[in-house]
Design a protein around this motif. Sequence first.
Motif, mmCIF file in Angstrom:
data_model
loop_
_atom_site.group_PDB
_atom_site.id
_atom_site.type_symbol
_atom_site.label_atom_id
_atom_site.label_comp_id
_atom_site.label_asym_id
_atom_site.label_seq_id
_atom_site.Cartn_x
_atom_site.Cartn_y
_atom_site.Cartn_z
ATOM 1 N N ASP A 1 0.856 -1.187 0.000
ATOM 2 C CA ASP A 1 0.000 0.000 0.000
ATOM 3 C C ASP A 1 0.893 1.238 0.000
ATOM 4 O OD1 ASP A 1 -1.949 1.913 0.345
ATOM 5 O OD2 ASP A 1 -2.532 1.282 2.365
ATOM 6 N N CYS A 2 0.932 1.941 -1.130
ATOM 7 C CA CYS A 2 1.776 3.132 -1.269
ATOM 8 C C CYS A 2 0.954 4.390 -0.979
ATOM 9 C CB CYS A 2 2.343 3.219 -2.685
ATOM 10 S SG CYS A 2 3.279 1.778 -3.210
ATOM 11 N N GLY A 3 1.531 5.302 -0.221
ATOM 12 C CA GLY A 3 0.788 6.501 0.166
ATOM 13 C C GLY A 3 -0.304 6.155 1.152
ATOM 14 N N SER B 1 -6.374 4.275 6.177
ATOM 15 C CA SER B 1 -7.709 3.722 5.911
ATOM 16 C C SER B 1 -7.664 2.601 4.872
ATOM 17 C CB SER B 1 -8.667 4.822 5.461
ATOM 18 O OG SER B 1 -8.180 5.485 4.317
ATOM 19 N N TRP B 2 -6.850 2.754 3.822
ATOM 20 C CA TRP B 2 -6.731 1.661 2.845
ATOM 21 C C TRP B 2 -6.083 0.442 3.500
ATOM 22 C CZ3 TRP B 2 -5.629 2.490 -3.019
ATOM 23 C CH2 TRP B 2 -6.664 3.247 -3.579
ATOM 24 N N THR B 3 -5.119 0.681 4.375
ATOM 25 C CA THR B 3 -4.472 -0.431 5.078
ATOM 26 C C THR B 3 -5.483 -1.183 5.932
ATOM 27 O OG1 THR B 3 -2.363 0.760 5.115
ATOM 28 C CG2 THR B 3 -2.632 -1.030 6.691
ATOM 29 N N GLN B 4 -6.391 -0.455 6.572
ATOM 30 C CA GLN B 4 -7.438 -1.111 7.363
ATOM 31 C C GLN B 4 -8.283 -2.038 6.487
ATOM 32 O OE1 GLN B 4 -8.934 2.770 8.941
ATOM 33 N NE2 GLN B 4 -8.972 1.709 10.923
ATOM 34 N N VAL B 5 -8.622 -1.580 5.296
ATOM 35 C CA VAL B 5 -9.401 -2.405 4.365
ATOM 36 C C VAL B 5 -8.592 -3.625 3.935
ATOM 37 C CG1 VAL B 5 -10.477 -2.476 2.079
ATOM 38 C CG2 VAL B 5 -10.766 -0.457 3.532
ATOM 39 N N LEU B 6 -7.322 -3.412 3.615
ATOM 40 C CA LEU B 6 -6.472 -4.508 3.146
ATOM 41 C C LEU B 6 -6.311 -5.590 4.211
ATOM 42 C CD1 LEU B 6 -3.740 -2.408 1.305
ATOM 43 C CD2 LEU B 6 -5.490 -3.843 0.239
ATOM 44 N N VAL B 7 -6.150 -5.168 5.462
ATOM 45 C CA VAL B 7 -6.016 -6.150 6.542
ATOM 46 C C VAL B 7 -7.288 -6.983 6.662
ATOM 47 C CG1 VAL B 7 -5.846 -6.407 9.052
ATOM 48 C CG2 VAL B 7 -4.273 -4.885 7.845
ATOM 49 N N VAL C 1 -0.162 -4.172 -5.901
ATOM 50 C CA VAL C 1 0.376 -2.898 -5.427
ATOM 51 C C VAL C 1 -0.726 -1.870 -5.619
ATOM 52 C CG1 VAL C 1 2.065 -1.062 -5.798
ATOM 53 C CG2 VAL C 1 2.777 -3.458 -5.958
ATOM 54 N N VAL C 2 -1.097 -1.196 -4.542
ATOM 55 C CA VAL C 2 -2.143 -0.175 -4.624
ATOM 56 C C VAL C 2 -1.544 1.155 -4.188
ATOM 57 C CG1 VAL C 2 -3.996 -1.830 -4.242
ATOM 58 C CG2 VAL C 2 -3.002 -0.652 -2.283
ATOM 59 N N SER C 3 -1.937 2.210 -4.872
ATOM 60 C CA SER C 3 -1.373 3.523 -4.582
ATOM 61 C C SER C 3 -2.467 4.576 -4.495
ATOM 62 C CB SER C 3 -0.365 3.928 -5.666
ATOM 63 O OG SER C 3 0.054 5.270 -5.480
ATOM 64 N N ASP C 4 -2.526 5.215 -3.344
ATOM 65 C CA ASP C 4 -3.415 6.362 -3.152
ATOM 66 C C ASP C 4 -2.572 7.625 -2.978
ATOM 67 O OD1 ASP C 4 -6.010 7.437 -2.948
ATOM 68 O OD2 ASP C 4 -5.918 7.458 -0.769
ATOM 69 N N MET C 5 -1.340 7.569 -3.489
ATOM 70 C CA MET C 5 -0.426 8.706 -3.341
ATOM 71 C C MET C 5 -0.938 9.917 -4.112
ATOM 72 S SD MET C 5 3.469 7.238 -3.473
ATOM 73 C CE MET C 5 3.375 6.546 -5.123
#
Length: 256
Positions: free
Chosen positions: A91-93, A98-104, A165-169
């Motif tokens: 998870d980049c950026g 919040s995206w990390t919470q979803v990924l977990v 690889v997901v990026s919200d940067m």
Amino acid sequence: MQKLGTYYLDVALRGSRGISTSPIRMNGKSNSLFLKSTRRKKSSHEWLQRQLHDPYVKWARVEQYRCRSAFKLLEIDDKHKILSPGMNVVDCGAAPGSWTQVLVKRCNPAINDPSQPAGSIISLDIQDFLPVEGAHILAKSDITAKETQDAVLNLLQSTDGVDAVVSDMAPSPSGFQEMDHENIVKLSYTALRFSLKTSKVGGTFLTKIWDGRLRLKMEEDLKRYYGRVQVVKPKSSRSDSAEVFLLARDFKGLKA
């Protein structure tokens, strides 16, 4: 006449409670700064009003997500099925997380349910942010720096590659649309280069950009390495925003 008008304006302001007594020149630098300050206050007020009436902001509090952006990833996954238990995801950026919470929740549910396969989530951002249980956090880490990329690769040594690889940067907005578009595309290419180096064949790449003239070029570049490429805009992405996401699937691998 102009001097007289400026004088009376200054006198009026001096007699007003709580207002600065510095002279205001109607055609000078002070007036320019005053107008800029007024615009900033108006913009801040509009942002606050939008936040107060945004259902996703309220929903994020209820679901205990750190910000509304979580729902963008949730929507994309619900529709396109890019995440599953046991996946290894970078998870980049990632800040504020919040995206990390979803990924977990979707890729590493083993922390709550041992019967599910355990995934590996590595989240990084140039800013500092709080840990998320079930994820490896690399805060204050620049994805463009070799030491950051090496740190991610070291954490991946026990795996056979990255599934996604997901990026919200996004860069700090400059106020100039074309410049902002170019800057976010540069960040997306940085995430793409990292994805090409670490992804397993069949992997997925998801990145945010602000729509503009370089979007088609990036789509074409993605098609060189991925079997399927599409532009997605979840409902939780504000309709008046230029924000879109490029979703690339079925990584072809790099030819030797």
